[in-house]
Design a protein around this motif. Structure first.
Motif, PDB file in Angstrom:
ATOM      1  N   VAL A   1       0.877  -1.165   0.000  1.00  0.00           N
ATOM      2  CA  VAL A   1       0.000   0.000   0.000  1.00  0.00           C
ATOM      3  C   VAL A   1       0.914   1.215   0.000  1.00  0.00           C
ATOM      4  CG1 VAL A   1      -1.705   1.292   1.320  1.00  0.00           C
ATOM      5  CG2 VAL A   1      -1.793  -1.200   1.271  1.00  0.00           C
ATOM      6  N   LYS A   2       0.679   2.134  -0.914  1.00  0.00           N
ATOM      7  CA  LYS A   2       1.537   3.315  -0.990  1.00  0.00           C
ATOM      8  C   LYS A   2       1.201   4.280   0.134  1.00  0.00           C
ATOM      9  CE  LYS A   2       2.194   2.916  -5.899  1.00  0.00           C
ATOM     10  NZ  LYS A   2       1.933   3.460  -7.221  1.00  0.00           N
ATOM     11  N   THR A   3       2.208   4.674   0.859  1.00  0.00           N
ATOM     12  CA  THR A   3       2.038   5.685   1.900  1.00  0.00           C
ATOM     13  C   THR A   3       3.162   6.693   1.759  1.00  0.00           C
ATOM     14  OG1 THR A   3       3.436   4.614   3.541  1.00  0.00           O
ATOM     15  CG2 THR A   3       1.124   3.954   3.504  1.00  0.00           C
ATOM     16  N   THR A   4       3.036   7.788   2.447  1.00  0.00           N
ATOM     17  CA  THR A   4       4.092   8.797   2.402  1.00  0.00           C
ATOM     18  C   THR A   4       5.075   8.599   3.529  1.00  0.00           C
ATOM     19  OG1 THR A   4       2.727  10.279   3.718  1.00  0.00           O
ATOM     20  CG2 THR A   4       2.585  10.502   1.331  1.00  0.00           C
ATOM     21  N   ASN A   5       4.913   7.510   4.269  1.00  0.00           N
ATOM     22  CA  ASN A   5       5.765   7.314   5.439  1.00  0.00           C
ATOM     23  C   ASN A   5       6.505   5.980   5.378  1.00  0.00           C
ATOM     24  OD1 ASN A   5       6.902   8.104   7.789  1.00  0.00           O
ATOM     25  ND2 ASN A   5       5.121   7.738   9.069  1.00  0.00           N
ATOM     26  N   GLY A   6       7.052   5.640   4.220  1.00  0.00           N
ATOM     27  CA  GLY A   6       7.853   4.433   4.093  1.00  0.00           C
ATOM     28  C   GLY A   6       7.062   3.173   4.346  1.00  0.00           C
ATOM     29  N   ASP A   7       7.532   2.358   5.283  1.00  0.00           N
ATOM     30  CA  ASP A   7       6.911   1.059   5.545  1.00  0.00           C
ATOM     31  C   ASP A   7       5.860   1.130   6.635  1.00  0.00           C
ATOM     32  OD1 ASP A   7       8.527   1.502   7.710  1.00  0.00           O
ATOM     33  OD2 ASP A   7       9.449  -0.475   7.694  1.00  0.00           O
ATOM     34  N   ARG A   8       5.367   2.299   6.937  1.00  0.00           N
ATOM     35  CA  ARG A   8       4.385   2.443   8.013  1.00  0.00           C
ATOM     36  C   ARG A   8       3.091   3.041   7.484  1.00  0.00           C
ATOM     37  NH1 ARG A   8       8.921   4.592  12.010  1.00  0.00           N
ATOM     38  NH2 ARG A   8       9.500   2.560  12.803  1.00  0.00           N
ATOM     39  N   LEU A   9       1.998   2.493   7.958  1.00  0.00           N
ATOM     40  CA  LEU A   9       0.699   3.079   7.673  1.00  0.00           C
ATOM     41  C   LEU A   9       0.378   4.003   8.840  1.00  0.00           C
ATOM     42  CD1 LEU A   9      -2.013   3.332   6.192  1.00  0.00           C
ATOM     43  CD2 LEU A   9      -2.822   1.480   7.643  1.00  0.00           C
ATOM     44  N   VAL A  10       0.311   5.280   8.551  1.00  0.00           N
ATOM     45  CA  VAL A  10      -0.042   6.255   9.578  1.00  0.00           C
ATOM     46  C   VAL A  10      -1.506   6.593   9.369  1.00  0.00           C
ATOM     47  CG1 VAL A  10       0.442   8.527  10.534  1.00  0.00           C
ATOM     48  CG2 VAL A  10       2.311   7.147   9.606  1.00  0.00           C
ATOM     49  N   PHE A  11      -2.300   6.462  10.424  1.00  0.00           N
ATOM     50  CA  PHE A  11      -3.723   6.739  10.276  1.00  0.00           C
ATOM     51  C   PHE A  11      -4.177   7.747  11.311  1.00  0.00           C
ATOM     52  CE2 PHE A  11      -3.730   3.516  13.531  1.00  0.00           C
ATOM     53  CZ  PHE A  11      -4.785   3.845  14.346  1.00  0.00           C
ATOM     54  N   ASN A  12      -5.251   8.413  10.968  1.00  0.00           N
ATOM     55  CA  ASN A  12      -5.893   9.359  11.858  1.00  0.00           C
ATOM     56  C   ASN A  12      -7.163   8.693  12.356  1.00  0.00           C
ATOM     57  OD1 ASN A  12      -8.009  11.411  12.451  1.00  0.00           O
ATOM     58  ND2 ASN A  12      -6.335  12.830  12.046  1.00  0.00           N
ATOM     59  N   LYS A  13      -7.311   8.587  13.684  1.00  0.00           N
ATOM     60  CA  LYS A  13      -8.442   7.833  14.234  1.00  0.00           C
ATOM     61  C   LYS A  13      -9.801   8.412  13.830  1.00  0.00           C
ATOM     62  CE  LYS A  13      -8.606  10.052  18.755  1.00  0.00           C
ATOM     63  NZ  LYS A  13      -8.305   9.904  20.148  1.00  0.00           N
ATOM     64  N   HIS A  14      -9.827   9.658  13.393  1.00  0.00           N
ATOM     65  CA  HIS A  14     -11.095  10.253  12.985  1.00  0.00           C
ATOM     66  C   HIS A  14     -11.430   9.932  11.524  1.00  0.00           C
ATOM     67  CE1 HIS A  14     -11.218  12.251  16.812  1.00  0.00           C
ATOM     68  NE2 HIS A  14     -10.013  12.718  16.600  1.00  0.00           N
ATOM     69  N   LYS A  15     -10.412   9.559  10.735  1.00  0.00           N
ATOM     70  CA  LYS A  15     -10.634   9.214   9.331  1.00  0.00           C
ATOM     71  C   LYS A  15     -10.635   7.702   9.116  1.00  0.00           C
ATOM     72  CE  LYS A  15      -8.520  13.468   7.697  1.00  0.00           C
ATOM     73  NZ  LYS A  15      -7.341  14.064   7.088  1.00  0.00           N
ATOM     74  N   ASN A  16      -9.765   6.977   9.809  1.00  0.00           N
ATOM     75  CA  ASN A  16      -9.634   5.526   9.678  1.00  0.00           C
ATOM     76  C   ASN A  16     -10.143   4.895  10.966  1.00  0.00           C
ATOM     77  OD1 ASN A  16      -6.993   6.974   8.605  1.00  0.00           O
ATOM     78  ND2 ASN A  16      -7.559   5.398   7.139  1.00  0.00           N
ATOM     79  N   THR A  17     -11.423   4.998  11.212  1.00  0.00           N
ATOM     80  CA  THR A  17     -11.949   4.644  12.523  1.00  0.00           C
ATOM     81  C   THR A  17     -11.762   3.183  12.905  1.00  0.00           C
ATOM     82  OG1 THR A  17     -14.149   4.319  11.581  1.00  0.00           O
ATOM     83  CG2 THR A  17     -13.647   6.492  12.503  1.00  0.00           C
ATOM     84  N   ILE A  18     -11.757   2.272  11.966  1.00  0.00           N
ATOM     85  CA  ILE A  18     -11.673   0.866  12.327  1.00  0.00           C
ATOM     86  C   ILE A  18     -10.361   0.525  13.031  1.00  0.00           C
ATOM     87  CG2 ILE A  18     -10.705  -0.022  10.160  1.00  0.00           C
ATOM     88  CD1 ILE A  18     -12.800  -2.354  10.508  1.00  0.00           C
ATOM     89  N   PHE A  19      -9.295   1.275  12.743  1.00  0.00           N
ATOM     90  CA  PHE A  19      -8.008   1.013  13.374  1.00  0.00           C
ATOM     91  C   PHE A  19      -7.885   1.629  14.769  1.00  0.00           C
ATOM     92  CE2 PHE A  19      -6.702   0.823   8.798  1.00  0.00           C
ATOM     93  CZ  PHE A  19      -6.502  -0.541   8.775  1.00  0.00           C
ATOM     94  N   SER A  20      -8.742   2.566  15.092  1.00  0.00           N
ATOM     95  CA  SER A  20      -8.644   3.282  16.364  1.00  0.00           C
ATOM     96  C   SER A  20      -9.082   2.414  17.539  1.00  0.00           C
ATOM     97  CB  SER A  20      -9.526   4.536  16.320  1.00  0.00           C
ATOM     98  OG  SER A  20      -9.589   5.129  17.603  1.00  0.00           O
TER      99      SER A  20
END
Length: 156
Positions: free
Chosen positions: A35-54
């Protein structure tokens, strides 16, 4: 003494099972497209946008420690209270209606140094239980090929 040895053995077994499951998960993730991200090998998520991961997500309730919790955050705060001998706060957390309320209640807990040593393992237990119990969360994680999933924190 025997009780301490039993607890130590349980913690060792827990850590070994976590290690084994992490190895299996990494192997499974290698076969997924990146999955392409702007942070290398890490998926950075915002709990308000990606709620399932929060950990505050109401989409992924969890059953653990013989109880049902609406969120991983509530389960963690309850475990914190119990592990620190604060049954009154644990009861309040159980009765709280939102994860934010549970977090606020946890500020009453006097946390021991022992808790500092085990809190990461406790959160791992809770997260792993949630992944096993919530197919949508499991499926979302399996679509990723990151080594880390990190919550983006914004302090006000």
């Amino acid at each position: 003494m025997r009780e301490n040895n039993t607890k130590l053995q349980e913690e060792v077994e827990l850590m070994e099972s976590i290690r084994d499951e992490n190895i299996k998960l990494k192997e499974a993730l290698k076969s997924r497209p990146p999955v392409k991200t702007t942070n290398g090998d890490r998926l950075v998520f915002n709990k308000h946008k990606n709620t399932i991961f929060s950990n505050f997500s109401l989409e992924t309730p969890v059953k653990i420690y013989g109880q049902s919790f609406q969120t991983r955050k509530k389960a963690y705060q309850w475990a914190c209270a119990v592990n620190n001998g604060d049954d009154a706060t644990a009861e309040k957390i159980s009765e709280s209606t939102t994860p934010e309320e549970a977090k606020d209640l946890s500020r009453e807990i006097r946390k021991s140094k022992e808790w500092d040593n085990k809190k990461v393992a406790v959160m791992r237990q809770i997260v792993k239980a949630a992944i096993r119990q919530n197919q949508n969360l499991h499926d979302e994680l399996m679509t990723l090929r990151q080594d880390s999933v990190i919550e983006e924190l914004r302090h006000k």
